[in-house]
Design a protein around this motif. Structure first.
Motif, short mmCIF file in Angstrom:
data_model
loop_
_atom_site.label_atom_id
_atom_site.label_comp_id
_atom_site.label_asym_id
_atom_site.label_seq_id
_atom_site.Cartn_x
_atom_site.Cartn_y
_atom_site.Cartn_z
N GLY A 250 10.14 -13.34 -16.76
CA GLY A 250 10.79 -12.94 -15.62
C GLY A 250 10.06 -11.61 -14.95
N ALA A 251 9.25 -11.15 -15.73
CA ALA A 251 8.46 -9.84 -15.15
C ALA A 251 7.09 -10.52 -14.64
CB ALA A 251 8.00 -8.92 -16.07
N TYR A 252 6.54 -9.79 -13.38
CA TYR A 252 5.37 -10.09 -12.78
C TYR A 252 4.46 -8.80 -12.60
CZ TYR A 252 7.73 -9.06 -8.33
OH TYR A 252 8.20 -8.15 -7.27
N SER A 253 3.38 -9.12 -12.00
CA SER A 253 2.44 -8.20 -11.33
C SER A 253 1.96 -8.81 -10.10
CB SER A 253 1.10 -7.83 -12.41
OG SER A 253 0.47 -6.88 -11.57
N CYS A 254 2.14 -8.26 -8.94
CA CYS A 254 1.74 -8.77 -7.48
C CYS A 254 1.04 -7.60 -6.77
CB CYS A 254 2.76 -9.39 -7.06
SG CYS A 254 2.46 -10.39 -5.54
N SER A 255 -0.14 -8.22 -6.12
CA SER A 255 -0.50 -7.06 -5.10
C SER A 255 -1.43 -7.99 -4.20
CB SER A 255 -1.29 -5.97 -5.51
OG SER A 255 -1.66 -4.97 -4.52
N THR A 256 -2.51 -7.38 -3.47
CA THR A 256 -3.23 -8.17 -2.66
C THR A 256 -4.51 -8.11 -3.44
OG1 THR A 256 -4.07 -6.04 -1.48
CG2 THR A 256 -2.46 -7.34 -0.49
N ILE A 257 -5.44 -8.81 -3.10
CA ILE A 257 -6.78 -8.86 -3.90
C ILE A 257 -7.43 -7.45 -3.74
CG2 ILE A 257 -6.91 -11.41 -3.84
CD1 ILE A 257 -9.05 -11.21 -1.76
N VAL A 258 -7.23 -6.79 -2.80
CA VAL A 258 -8.08 -5.27 -3.08
C VAL A 258 -7.10 -4.40 -3.41
CG1 VAL A 258 -9.55 -5.67 -1.07
CG2 VAL A 258 -7.41 -5.32 -0.52
N ASP A 259 -5.99 -4.79 -4.13
CA ASP A 259 -5.23 -3.77 -4.99
C ASP A 259 -4.33 -2.86 -3.82
OD1 ASP A 259 -5.25 -4.74 -7.27
OD2 ASP A 259 -7.21 -3.77 -7.65
N CYS A 260 -4.26 -3.15 -2.62
CA CYS A 260 -3.31 -2.45 -1.80
C CYS A 260 -1.92 -3.04 -1.43
CB CYS A 260 -4.10 -2.32 -0.37
SG CYS A 260 -3.19 -1.18 0.89
N ASN A 261 -1.02 -2.42 -1.82
CA ASN A 261 0.32 -3.13 -1.82
C ASN A 261 1.00 -3.02 -0.62
OD1 ASN A 261 0.36 -3.11 -4.40
ND2 ASN A 261 1.81 -1.43 -4.89
N THR A 262 1.31 -4.26 -0.01
CA THR A 262 1.81 -4.58 1.38
C THR A 262 3.10 -4.83 1.26
OG1 THR A 262 0.88 -7.00 1.30
CG2 THR A 262 -0.63 -5.22 2.08
N ARG A 263 4.08 -4.98 0.21
CA ARG A 263 5.31 -5.36 0.23
C ARG A 263 5.81 -4.41 -0.66
NH1 ARG A 263 5.95 -10.79 1.91
NH2 ARG A 263 4.23 -12.38 2.04
N LYS A 264 7.30 -4.27 -0.36
CA LYS A 264 8.08 -3.66 -1.45
C LYS A 264 8.32 -4.20 -2.73
CE LYS A 264 12.47 -5.06 0.43
NZ LYS A 264 13.83 -4.88 1.16
N TYR A 265 7.85 -5.60 -2.74
CA TYR A 265 7.92 -6.56 -4.10
C TYR A 265 6.75 -6.24 -4.70
CZ TYR A 265 11.94 -8.77 -1.50
OH TYR A 265 13.23 -8.87 -1.12
N HIS A 266 5.51 -5.60 -4.29
CA HIS A 266 4.28 -5.48 -5.03
C HIS A 266 4.58 -4.36 -5.97
CE1 HIS A 266 1.60 -7.39 -1.59
NE2 HIS A 266 2.29 -8.55 -2.38
N GLY A 267 3.65 -4.53 -7.25
CA GLY A 267 3.66 -3.45 -8.24
C GLY A 267 2.87 -4.11 -9.31
N LEU A 268 2.23 -3.18 -9.80
CA LEU A 268 1.27 -3.35 -11.19
C LEU A 268 2.31 -3.89 -12.37
CD1 LEU A 268 -1.63 -3.66 -11.89
CD2 LEU A 268 -1.46 -1.25 -12.65
N LEU A 269 3.43 -3.38 -12.44
CA LEU A 269 4.18 -3.67 -13.63
C LEU A 269 5.74 -3.63 -12.87
CD1 LEU A 269 4.94 -4.47 -16.44
CD2 LEU A 269 5.13 -2.04 -16.96
#
Length: 649
Positions: free
Chosen positions: A29-48
């Motif tokens: 259920g947990a995830y990590s998501c961002s762009t490939i340059v580590d710039c978050n572009t969504r409120k759903y993005h995050g490292l943890l």
């Protein structure tokens, strides 16, 4: 040559790199998501990003990102990247990227003068722990790394803003700290594989902007809290592992743990392997024994219909029969509770939808193709027959079996099918009465159940199923087939929906079809001419009224187009299966070319997976969820079917 490798020219071009996202999950259920340059572009993005069941059923962004600064001779080079109001990017760390490779684990190579730093990322399986390994590949003088964590502690559906309620306290733990911004949340443990110094320097970074939320008509700004920074020296050839988790770990084992996780990863060096990796990301194990399939990332949970449709492709097509059985055990338990009018104790939504039991039978039918009818009957026969008795006895709240053998859906004003978008409480695509795909599934279920019951069952019940199937077949053709060679989408009394939609595909793709060969060919030809795109099947023909193929803009605008012309790859799976059943090997090269349109998506959007849908018109831009289970599952199942036809040659 690497399959998912991007050079400096693409990485430093934000128009190209910001559109490419990267998803990693822990299968719980947990995830990590961002762009490939580590710039978050969504409120759903995050490292943890982790579920916090003590608070609600949503995921929560604990650690938004981690900025790394290379320090040499007193000069600082920040490798991070954030977008702020006014289209301002800072600190522009992407300009130091020389290469990005995702064939094994996401790996970024940075070059700052004579310093060459490699960053690798893994999400530990079944633990809420993200691991980052930094290796200093080259340096000509002493080098220090400074790590600055950006914390959110919020639901993925909300934003955080500077406030006095945020707790700034922290406690030292083994090679790191633990902190908790708000009560009710778990502690966030940030630890390193070697000793370091934590400098407490609390601050808020204000006005961080998420452009994807802007595009979707939502609020798009927030403030993130940075408690300070960690600092440690690193030598040439040395590796340092950073761990962010909801539990403490003994840091002496971090280097070994990271390598063990790397060794377990499947390669993503071709189309098939990318899809297999994506399939595993939908796994969601709860309470130690309950196994689910998430419908998609980043905002979907587990839905009953999506589970049964995607299950064969996500498991059987990749030789994972065991996980099929585990998911079916969980989902089957939920549906048995529903049939007995007991509280449903599993986390499976929309279980009361009328097509769900028929998709469950279809899913088991695919299982029978792998293990054989006798084993299937032994394991799932009772479940199948219980479903049929449940329906035949009129116990479903929204669906009944009519005297003509068809099933009638009675749920006016309510969502009754997969075309479920609403605007201001009203259905965009109202469908009631005799619905074409539900009756196609019903006829298929009758044929499959009769076949199984003949092995070891009541002869009278087999006769009942066969007689009902014959009535259903005759009525199906009379009810749905029109003079233009395709099927009505639904029929309710004198109301016949002439819209050309892909729901008629199931009548020609399923193993048991009520149509003749010529009728199936005619329907397939209409679907090919009016619905087929390189990215799947349109939900509505451009020739039909209300065609709206661009799913973009604010929520209402997207809802109005959601099923009015957008293209869905999972529907393409059934289309390709129908092609092979009708034209067999003569369509092999055509199917292979069609799959090229899906493979192109492996290196765009969210790497290595398929999004929820595409615009129905060129250039067929990806829309919706960044990774969608039914699309991945049906593409894998299509590849499996294609392989069987190819082996015959």
């Amino acid at each position: 040559m690497s399959y998912l490798r991007f050079e400096r020219s693409l990485m430093t071009n934000l128009e190209e790199s910001l559109s490419r996202e990267l998803l990693r999950t822990n299968r719980s259920g947990a995830y990590s998501c961002s762009t490939i340059v580590d710039c978050n572009t969504r409120k759903y993005h995050g490292l943890l990003v982790v579920p916090v069941p003590e608070l609600d059923e949503e995921n929560h962004v604990l650690l938004s990102s981690l900025d790394v600064t290379v320090v040499q001779h007193g000069a600082e080079f920040n490798l991070g990247l954030h977008k702020y109001r006014g289209n301002n990017f800072s600190p522009n760390g992407h300009k130091y990227i020389r290469e990005f490779n995702c064939d094994s684990v996401p790996t970024t190579i940075y070059r700052v003068g004579g310093v060459v730093l490699k960053k690798e990322v893994v999400f530990q399986h079944y633990e809420d722990r993200i691991l980052l390994r930094y290796t200093l590949l080259d340096a000509h003088s002493s080098t220090t790394l400074r790590f600055r964590p950006f914390m959110a502690f919020r639901s993925v559906r909300e934003f955080t803003h500077e406030n006095s309620a945020a707790n700034r306290d922290y406690q030292l733990v083994d090679n790191g700290i633990k902190t908790q911004m708000y009560k009710g949340y778990p502690y966030l443990y940030m630890q390193f594989s070697k000793g370091n110094e934590f400098v407490f320097h609390p601050d808020w970074y204000r006005g961080i902007e998420y452009p994807k939320e802007q595009e979707r008509g939502y609020d798009s700004y927030e403030d993130l809290y940075v408690p300070g920074y960690f600092e440690t020296e690193i030598k040439k050839g040395e590796s340092i592992v950073f761990s962010a988790s909801t539990s403490e770990i003994k840091t002496g084992g971090l280097l070994k743990l990271f390598q063990n996780e790397v060794d377990e990863r499947n390669p993503r060096d071709n189309f098939y392997h990318c899809l297999v990796n994506a399939a595993h990301q939908f796994h969601n194990t709860k309470n130690g024994s309950e196994c689910y399939l998430l419908s998609g990332y980043p905002w979907f949970k587990s839905r009953a219909r999506d589970t049964f449709i995607s299950l064969p492709g996500l498991t059987l097509a990749i030789d994972e029969v065991g996980y099929f059985e585990k998911v079916m055990a969980t989902a089957g338990k939920g549906y048995k509770e529903f049939m007995r009018e007991k509280p449903v104790t599993v986390s499976l939504s929309e279980i009361d939808q009328p097509d769900v039991p028929l998709w469950a039978i279809w899913s088991i039918q695919q299982y029978a193709k792998v293990v054989g009818d006798e084993k299937c009957l032994k394991k799932y026969g009772k479940f199948i027959f219980d479903i049929l008795h449940f329906l035949l006895e009129g116990k479903h709240p929204y669906m009944r079996v009519e005297d003509n053998g068809l099933v009638y859906v009675d749920g006016k004003g309510k969502v009754m099918t997969w075309m479920n978008s609403t605007v201001n409480g009203r259905l965009v695509v109202p469908r009631n009465g005799y619905i074409v795909e539900i009756n196609s599934l019903w006829y298929n279920a009758l044929g499959f159940a009769a076949r199984l019951n003949k092995i070891e069952g009541d002869a009278q019940f087999t006769e009942t199923l066969e007689e009902l199937s014959a009535r259903c077949k005759e009525s199906f053709v009379k009810t749905f087939l029109n003079d233009y060679g395709y099927l009505f989408d639904y029929v309710d009394g004198n109301m016949m929906d002439w819209s050309v939609r892909p729901n008629m595909l199931f009548a020609i793709a399923l193993d048991y079809s009520p149509l003749t060969a010529d009728q199936r060919k005619s329907i397939l030809d209409v679907c090919t001419r009016e619905l087929l795109t390189p990215k799947g099947m349109r939900t509505l023909s451009p020739k039909s009224g209300g065609y709206n193929p661009i799913c973009a803009g604010p929520q209402m605008q997207r809802d109005l187009s959601y099923h009015q012309g957008t293209a869905w790859p999972w529907l393409g799976g059934f289309y390709m299966e129908a092609c092979l059943k009708i034209y067999r090997r003569t369509r092999l090269s055509f199917i292979e070319r069609q799959l090229v349109g899906y493979e192109d998506e492996m290196q765009t959007n969210c790497l290595g997976t398929l999004p929820e849908m595409f615009d129905g018109n060129p250039p067929f831009k990806a829309r919706g969820a960044i990774s969608f289970a039914m699309n991945v599952g049906e593409t894998l199942r299509t590849l499996s079917i294609l392989e069987k036809y190819t082996d015959i040659i």
